[in-house]
Design a protein around this motif. Sequence first.
Motif, PDB file in Angstrom:
ATOM      1  N   ASP A  55       0.855  -1.185   0.000  1.00  0.00           N
ATOM      2  CA  ASP A  55       0.000   0.000   0.000  1.00  0.00           C
ATOM      3  C   ASP A  55       0.891   1.235   0.000  1.00  0.00           C
ATOM      4  N   ASP A  85      -2.649   1.969  -9.812  1.00  0.00           N
ATOM      5  CA  ASP A  85      -3.531   1.069  -9.074  1.00  0.00           C
ATOM      6  C   ASP A  85      -4.243   1.874  -7.982  1.00  0.00           C
ATOM      7  N   GLU A  86      -5.499   2.201  -8.206  1.00  0.00           N
ATOM      8  CA  GLU A  86      -6.230   3.051  -7.277  1.00  0.00           C
ATOM      9  C   GLU A  86      -6.650   2.326  -6.004  1.00  0.00           C
ATOM     10  N   LYS A  87      -6.530   1.007  -5.981  1.00  0.00           N
ATOM     11  CA  LYS A  87      -6.888   0.264  -4.780  1.00  0.00           C
ATOM     12  C   LYS A  87      -5.780   0.299  -3.737  1.00  0.00           C
ATOM     13  N   ARG A  88      -4.537   0.291  -4.188  1.00  0.00           N
ATOM     14  CA  ARG A  88      -3.421   0.234  -3.251  1.00  0.00           C
ATOM     15  C   ARG A  88      -2.669   1.558  -3.130  1.00  0.00           C
ATOM     16  N   LYS A 103      -3.075   5.570  -2.662  1.00  0.00           N
ATOM     17  CA  LYS A 103      -4.011   6.616  -2.245  1.00  0.00           C
ATOM     18  C   LYS A 103      -3.264   7.908  -1.920  1.00  0.00           C
TER      19      LYS A 103
END
Length: 321
Positions: free
Chosen positions: A149, A173-176, A178
């Motif tokens: 992350d 990668d917008e999930k990991r 931020k």
Amino acid sequence: MKKFIAATVVALTAASAWAWQPNRPITVVSPVAPGSGNEMSFRAVASILEREGKARFVFEYRAGADGNIGINHFVKQPADGYTIAIPACQSTFVAADIHYKNMIQYHPMRDLTLVTNIAKSPLAFVANINSRVNTVPELIQAVTRPDRDITFAVGGASHALAFEYFMDGVKGDEKRVKHAFYKGPVPAVTDAAAGVTEFAIVPIAVANTLMPSGKIKIIGIAGEQKLPAFPNAALMKDHVPGLNVYACWNIVLPPNAPLEVVKWYVDNFVPAIRSAEAKRFFDDNMMFITPASHSPAGLRQDMEQLRRQWQPYVSKMPAPQ
């Protein structure tokens, strides 16, 4: 003819006698935390006026909601010349009426009395010194194929915009990956230096204050040209076309400020902004000026252009949390 000249001189003398002059300290509302580019650039030019005996300034910090807590307070102050604000261009003039439309108590282009732009500074993508990322290609690889992350600390709307533009441009990668919103660039870059976040996006002028500590390193600069102080720092736009986002800071007065008050600020601040002393400070801190934005009309045109360029993109971004 002599009577006409004499009458003109009397009229001009009377007008000069009635021109507005500050006779008590002026409150400067800073909508972000201490140590910001807003404050740094303003103090550099305000110190010239103070030394010349033209005015005294007292800071009032009202950080929060990307500057909107401070500006909400500011627009309720008397328009008598004794309260000014130094908002950031992107936060107040581009993002406020999109991301904070339900809380702001002003419209940036209608309710703020524009005076002048102070200075601008390109944004820098920086990393904690212990990060294994050292180059822009490595940063792109880290956010497109993350094995962990990743958090970018940002301290304003322009910083968040640079993050979103970068992520969109490289298909990150917008999930990991931020971004975390801070109450100004100083706490953002401080957390990156402390290792709370791995990366930060802040004005190069603010990042430079922590460079001597050896706790952060520059990955790339979101500007049009390389900086003499960092000749080896890559330009983000060479890897992500169009990634040229800068911080900039204005002087504004409350709504409906009298023309004579506006004139005093323009007549006194613009020469200070353009002075050799200010230039040395700006050069040392990686800031630059745009003379076309040194009049109220010129500043309005600049902000309108900024809104046209970036508001369509900002409207697609998630609001700061």
